[in-house]
Write a protein that holds these residues in place. Sequence first.
Motif, PDB file in Angstrom:
ATOM      1  N   MET A   1      -0.520   4.152  -2.674  1.00  0.00           N
ATOM      2  CA  MET A   1      -0.568   3.355  -3.881  1.00  0.00           C
ATOM      3  C   MET A   1       0.657   2.451  -3.905  1.00  0.00           C
ATOM      4  O   MET A   1       1.790   2.930  -3.788  1.00  0.00           O
ATOM      5  N   LEU A   2       0.427   1.152  -4.029  1.00  0.00           N
ATOM      6  CA  LEU A   2       1.509   0.169  -4.051  1.00  0.00           C
ATOM      7  C   LEU A   2       1.600  -0.425  -5.452  1.00  0.00           C
ATOM      8  O   LEU A   2       0.635  -1.002  -5.959  1.00  0.00           O
TER       9      LEU A   2
ATOM     10  N   GLY B   1      -4.313   0.118  -4.170  1.00  0.00           N
ATOM     11  CA  GLY B   1      -4.390   1.448  -3.564  1.00  0.00           C
ATOM     12  C   GLY B   1      -5.478   1.536  -2.514  1.00  0.00           C
ATOM     13  O   GLY B   1      -6.397   0.708  -2.470  1.00  0.00           O
ATOM     14  N   ALA B   2      -5.358   2.540  -1.653  1.00  0.00           N
ATOM     15  CA  ALA B   2      -6.374   2.803  -0.632  1.00  0.00           C
ATOM     16  C   ALA B   2      -6.449   4.310  -0.403  1.00  0.00           C
ATOM     17  O   ALA B   2      -5.445   4.938  -0.034  1.00  0.00           O
TER      18      ALA B   2
ATOM     19  N   PHE C   1      -1.042  -4.791   4.792  1.00  0.00           N
ATOM     20  CA  PHE C   1      -2.172  -3.929   5.105  1.00  0.00           C
ATOM     21  C   PHE C   1      -3.194  -3.925   3.976  1.00  0.00           C
ATOM     22  O   PHE C   1      -4.404  -4.078   4.201  1.00  0.00           O
ATOM     23  N   LEU C   2      -2.726  -3.767   2.746  1.00  0.00           N
ATOM     24  CA  LEU C   2      -3.638  -3.665   1.617  1.00  0.00           C
ATOM     25  C   LEU C   2      -4.349  -4.987   1.332  1.00  0.00           C
ATOM     26  O   LEU C   2      -5.510  -4.992   0.908  1.00  0.00           O
TER      27      LEU C   2
ATOM     28  N   LEU D   1       9.045  -1.668   4.469  1.00  0.00           N
ATOM     29  CA  LEU D   1       7.842  -0.860   4.285  1.00  0.00           C
ATOM     30  C   LEU D   1       6.946  -1.458   3.197  1.00  0.00           C
ATOM     31  O   LEU D   1       5.720  -1.495   3.340  1.00  0.00           O
ATOM     32  N   LEU D   2       7.554  -1.921   2.124  1.00  0.00           N
ATOM     33  CA  LEU D   2       6.777  -2.557   1.054  1.00  0.00           C
ATOM     34  C   LEU D   2       6.041  -3.790   1.573  1.00  0.00           C
ATOM     35  O   LEU D   2       4.869  -4.015   1.252  1.00  0.00           O
TER      36      LEU D   2
END
Length: 279
Positions: A165-166, A58-59, A225-226, A218-219
């Motif tokens: 949140m992934l 998460g970020a 990115f994360l 997108l995932l």
Amino acid sequence: MDSSFSNQFDVQAVLEGGKYPVRFGTDVLAGLVEGIDGFRRDLEQQRRSRSLGPAMLGAFLWVDDPELLQRIAEFPSACVVVSKQPRGKRHVERLRKIAEAVKDAAGFPVRAFSELEELRFHQGGKAPLLGPGSPQEYIRLPALRTLGYRKAGDHLVPILHTKMMLLGELWWHDEDGLGGVADVTGFTPHRLWLGSANGTASSRRSLEFGLWLEDPGLLKAARRFLVEVLAHSQELDPDSDGLEPDLVVPDYDDEAMWEAMTALADYDADEDNGSKNDA
């Protein structure tokens, strides 16, 4: 829940093929928490071969919502990065409270990402020197990390302003990409939450939005990115005021490595010659 806004603003809609509704209005973090619980329950019921269980990245600008902190702390593997906080009595107390909330969390294994598995924690601000005798390290990042620049006075600094949140799954395999014997760990993303709400208790009283998405492209982008956020993150309350990650690429003792490889090659040659003489 006490709110400055009436629930007349609350609107929900379901995306085609979506399991959880898109939420507009107040208390959208409820949808985030429900999605986390549902994902973990579904994945754990499937009991897939080679699965190491659910994992979370998460970020956020900030996280202090008790329910959300509890989910982070109890998740089998989790790391959430927040924007670096200023120093001061009020901020120190805020950091103390959230650190206490996740003190028993399992954290997240760095080796799940090939982009990060070479990294090591710096030693006194310097990259560690690794040689043939250096022990193998399996780093687990704490459940909460920080990123960015520490604000001082009225000087504006860029901040981590995402709210995401992934959720995904950790897995293991006993072969590398070339088919060789190896102990491989990886992370596959399954579901992404995006919204306008910070992970804060106060955000539940505001008009926000939040939704779960499962688009493969997108995932993949969110994961990339994360992972970059993790690579540049620091401990929750670092001494550094700047963007100076505590995970670094190590230096290698090339001379010692070469000597060890030469010695191993000589040993293998001696073993081969011995086997031929015995025959």
